[in-house]
Design a protein around this motif. Structure first.
Motif, PDB file in Angstrom:
ATOM      1  N   UNK A  41      48.729  86.857  94.881  1.00 27.68           N
ATOM      2  CA  UNK A  41      47.303  87.002  95.144  1.00 27.68           C
ATOM      3  C   UNK A  41      46.922  85.966  96.189  1.00 27.68           C
ATOM      4  N   UNK A  42      46.493  86.465  97.345  1.00 30.92           N
ATOM      5  CA  UNK A  42      46.045  85.594  98.415  1.00 30.92           C
ATOM      6  C   UNK A  42      44.526  85.477  98.309  1.00 30.92           C
ATOM      7  N   UNK A  43      44.042  84.250  98.169  1.00 23.75           N
ATOM      8  CA  UNK A  43      42.633  84.005  97.863  1.00 23.75           C
ATOM      9  C   UNK A  43      42.012  83.194  98.998  1.00 23.75           C
ATOM     10  N   UNK A  44      40.942  83.701  99.551  1.00 21.07           N
ATOM     11  CA  UNK A  44      40.226  83.067 100.651  1.00 21.07           C
ATOM     12  C   UNK A  44      38.813  82.776 100.156  1.00 21.07           C
ATOM     13  N   UNK A  45      38.368  81.501 100.254  1.00 29.13           N
ATOM     14  CA  UNK A  45      37.131  81.164  99.554  1.00 29.13           C
ATOM     15  C   UNK A  45      36.231  80.208 100.323  1.00 29.13           C
ATOM     16  N   UNK A  46      34.935  80.372 100.057  1.00 31.09           N
ATOM     17  CA  UNK A  46      33.885  79.419 100.416  1.00 31.09           C
ATOM     18  C   UNK A  46      33.341  78.838  99.115  1.00 31.09           C
ATOM     19  N   UNK A  47      32.788  77.647  99.211  1.00 32.54           N
ATOM     20  CA  UNK A  47      32.328  76.990  97.988  1.00 32.54           C
ATOM     21  C   UNK A  47      31.007  76.253  98.224  1.00 32.54           C
ATOM     22  N   UNK A  48      30.198  76.229  97.186  1.00 30.83           N
ATOM     23  CA  UNK A  48      29.008  75.373  97.132  1.00 30.83           C
ATOM     24  C   UNK A  48      29.071  74.653  95.787  1.00 30.83           C
TER      25      UNK A  48
END
Length: 746
Positions: free
Chosen positions: A497-504
């Motif tokens: 599972x390739x996971x691409x993320x933004x975070x706050x």
């Protein structure tokens, strides 16, 4: 060498057709001999038909014909027949007496070269003697030879003609896919209700609610013919409020609230002397218990509060009650009642035209009763309108009903956590946390839309945008991410599972959860660091979600994802958002993300006329890909040889009508084995192998492995009784082949 020798011996599978013909005899003792029964018979290799054929023509001195088709420019070698003595002791040789055309060739008898393109005769050899014809040519040629037979003092002869013609290409498949673009989602079944609000007078389905002083505001509601203006200044002793209420149920009937979209456009203007403590908002009233009255009021607001606190008052649920104050940063300063939800849209300055759009969560029950457009000035009045006034000109009220199509989803959370297809062709994901212990691994809420769309990840690009909304009381422990589920070895089972993320995560840690395993992948700290729990998860941090730095200040942020370099078969994609901890009633603290995704890939169906079934079967740039299954096409009429170059692991074969493989080549890397009716024979390791030829002849399957220049690296012959019908490729579980071309010559 033993394998090649055995393979060659198989090629000496000869038919029983013999040439019974008259011969001429020379004898020093007898001048005349009856020749009705010739001493040597010339047989034909009938199993090579129609690639090679033989026949004879009756005459005073009969002529035997050997005819063969060849691949232009490539070496060819076949045992086309044999010279067989009727009685022991006969010998035979060949002598060329005429030629036409050109080519490099050699005709051998009993292992001895007899005729070449530069040599006319060979020695006598004992019969029985195989007749081997070898050549490399590009055009038609013929050789007329005298076959001479000898026993003791008796000599007999007969003509033999050798004619070879080049094959012609009958069909060719090369594989390509110019690219497929897939966009998701598309809303179906939604209806649109719209009103320009361009009224010159108030219609019956619009009512007004105002709190004002005539000394500071002359006309709090104005119908200009192009818009409805709500204008306000504070009263000398308190706030001022001007609003219009659009009775949706009266005008358009009962519109379901869950999954609907409400939007309106406004232009904000203020007098230069106005104190900047202004708020304008759209209120949406929802009847959740079917009693005809609004029970929930969702308020989406814009603000100009650099000069002091603004205020929001209820228009629809509890008219005139204070919902909350709004500070100079546009944040609410108190917790509103459970009947209210707040969505901060953006800050505004004089002259700003804005659009407020509210996506109501799909799990919201009931229907929209009414919407209100309001302005509030809490303090700081000056007599004489428009002194110190501010106003909003409202236009283009639009309500779009829910889409009829749904989305696959994984959800966990409170209240209105849900996933749906929204008008405007968005995939909407809304989440509020499940718990509030402060541990995101236990508390998290997740809303993930799952797209089951299989394609070749090699060379593909995934582009997505995510519009990020927050309810005003969200705790800033959110992660927005895409998960790409990949079968890296094409065995039909997901591997990564390739996971691409933004975070706050300015308030507390967020969390990433796999929508496919329901496993917590990691917690995401304030710096965005994520350490996956297992090697199954590969994470890529794309950046922080910085709503505070946006100009104007807004909680509507568009995130951009571009994903490439994935190797393997993509099985599914998840578009997800998580809330790490803490929750509130109705839409308090909710996070909403609106997704659009575009996938560009190279995974087209096989060419026309191709059949088969496989876990993965597609035509791509620039090969036919087959994993865990078969792909095949009918044999071509007149086709003598089927040439393919391919890589990977699997079987290239001629099939019967079942289709079951009759004969062919099994390839794994550079290792080759001949396949014949369920049995395999190792041929060897050939790193220089470029193509494989399969020749379904008359009950005889010829397998030839060649290098780049056409030189024969290995050869195998297979007898069969089945009827060939197809040619193609077969792979078992965990195997895959890339076929770059298939040519048919005949």
């Amino acid at each position: 060498m033993k394998t090649r020798r055995a393979a060659s011996l198989l090629l000496i599978a000869l038919g029983v057709a013999a040439t019974y013909a008259s011969l001429a005899f020379l004898n020093t003792t007898w001048w005349r001999v009856n020749a009705s029964l010739p001493p040597v018979m010339k047989d034909f290799n009938t199993s090579l038909s129609p690639l090679a054929r033989g026949w004879y023509v009756l005459s005073d001195v009969n002529t035997t014909y050997y005819y063969m088709k060849f691949m232009p420019g490539w070496p060819e070698q076949y045992v086309v027949g044999q010279f067989r003595g009727r009685d022991p002791g006969w010998q035979a040789r060949l002598v060329a007496v005429g030629r036409s055309g050109s080519g490099t060739y050699a005709i051998s008898l009993g292992g001895q070269v007899q005729i070449t393109n530069t040599h006319d005769a060979g020695p006598f050899v004992p019969t029985t003697a195989p007749l081997v014809w070898t050549m490399t040519a590009t055009s038609r040629y013929s050789v007329l030879a005298r076959a001479i037979f000898q026993q003791g003092g008796i000599t007999a002869w007969q003509f033999v003609n050798f004619t070879a013609e080049p094959m012609s290409q009958l069909a060719k498949w090369t594989f390509s896919c110019p690219g497929v673009t897939y966009t998701y989602p598309t809303c179906t079944g939604s209806q649109t209700y719209s009103d320009s609000l361009a009224y010159s007078s108030r219609p019956a389905y619009i009512t007004e609610y105002t709190v004002y002083s005539s000394t500071t505001v002359t006309s709090p509601v104005q119908y200009s013919g192009s818009s409805i203006r709500t204008q306000i200044d504070a009263r000398s002793t308190g706030y001022g409020l001007s609003s219009v209420i659009y009775n949706v149920a009266q005008r358009w009937g009962r519109i379901p609230a869950g999954g609907a979209v409400v939007s309106v456009t406004g232009t904000y203007t203020r007098d230069s002397s106005d104190t900047r403590n202004n708020v304008a908002y759209l209120s949406i009233g929802v009847d959740t218990n079917n009693d005809g009255a609004p029970d929930l009021e969702i308020i989406a607001y814009v603000y100009d509060t650099a000069g002091g606190n603004g205020q929001i008052y209820s228009i629809l649920v509890n008219r005139g009650s204070l919902v909350t104050n709004i500070n100079s940063n546009g944040e609410p300063t108190s917790v509103p009642g459970t009947s209210y939800g707040l969505v901060k849209v953006q800050s505004v300055t004089s002259g700003t035209t804005f659009t407020i759009t509210v996506y109501l969560p799909a799990s919201l029950s009931g229907y929209i009763t009414s919407v209100a457009m309001a302005v509030v000035d809490p303090s700081g009045s000056i007599s004489g309108s428009p002194n110190d006034d501010f106003w909003v000109d409202w236009t283009n009220l639009v309500i779009r009903t829910p889409c009829s199509n749904t989305a696959d989803s994984v959800t966990r959370g409170q209240a209105y956590t849900s996933v749906w297809v929204a008008p405007g062709d968005y995939l909407a994901t809304e989440v509020d946390a499940y718990g509030e212990t402060g541990n995101p691994s236990n508390d998290y809420g997740v809303a993930a839309g799952v797209l089951s769309y299989v394609f070749n990840g090699t060379g593909a690009t995934i582009s997505a945008t995510a519009r990020y909304y927050k309810e005003a009381y969200d705790g800033q422990n959110n992660v927005v991410y895409i998960v790409v589920l990949v079968d890296e070895n094409y065995d039909g089972i997901d591997d990564k599972e390739y996971i691409y993320y933004y975070y706050e995560t300015g308030y507390s840690s967020g969390v990433i959860v796999s929508p496919f395993t329901n496993q917590v992948v990691c917690t995401v700290d304030a710096t965005g660091t994520c350490t996956p729990t297992t090697t199954r998860y590969v994470v890529r941090r794309l950046g922080a979600i910085s709503t505070a730095s946006a100009v104007p200040y807004t909680t509507i942020t568009t995130l951009s994802f571009t994903i490439s370099g994935v190797q393997g078969a993509v099985q599914k994609i998840a578009l997800a958002v998580t809330d790490g901890s803490a929750y509130g009633p109705n839409v308090w603290g909710d996070v909403q993300v609106l997704w659009k995704i575009t996938i560009t890939h190279y995974s087209c169906p096989p060419p026309s006329g191709w059949l088969g079934s496989a876990t993965y079967l597609w035509q791509t740039n620039y090969f036919l890909f087959v994993a865990n299954g078969v792909a095949y096409t009918p044999l071509v009429s007149g086709g003598l040889t089927y040439i393919s170059n391919f890589t990977g692991t699997g079987l290239y074969a001629v099939f019967d009508s079942s289709p079951s493989p009759i004969f062919g080549v099994y390839k794994s890397g550079s290792s080759f084995s001949a396949y014949c009716l369920g049995s395999s024979t190792p041929l060897g390791v050939f790193p220089a192998a470029t193509v494989v030829e399969l020749r379904p002849l008359s009950g005889f399957g010829d397998v030839i492995i060649r290098d780049l220049y056409g030189n024969i690296l290995a050869r195998y012959g297979c007898r069969y009784a089945a009827t060939p019908a197809y040619v193609g490729y077969k792979t078992q579980t965990g195997e895959y082949l890339r076929a770059y071309r298939l040519e048919v010559w005949g």
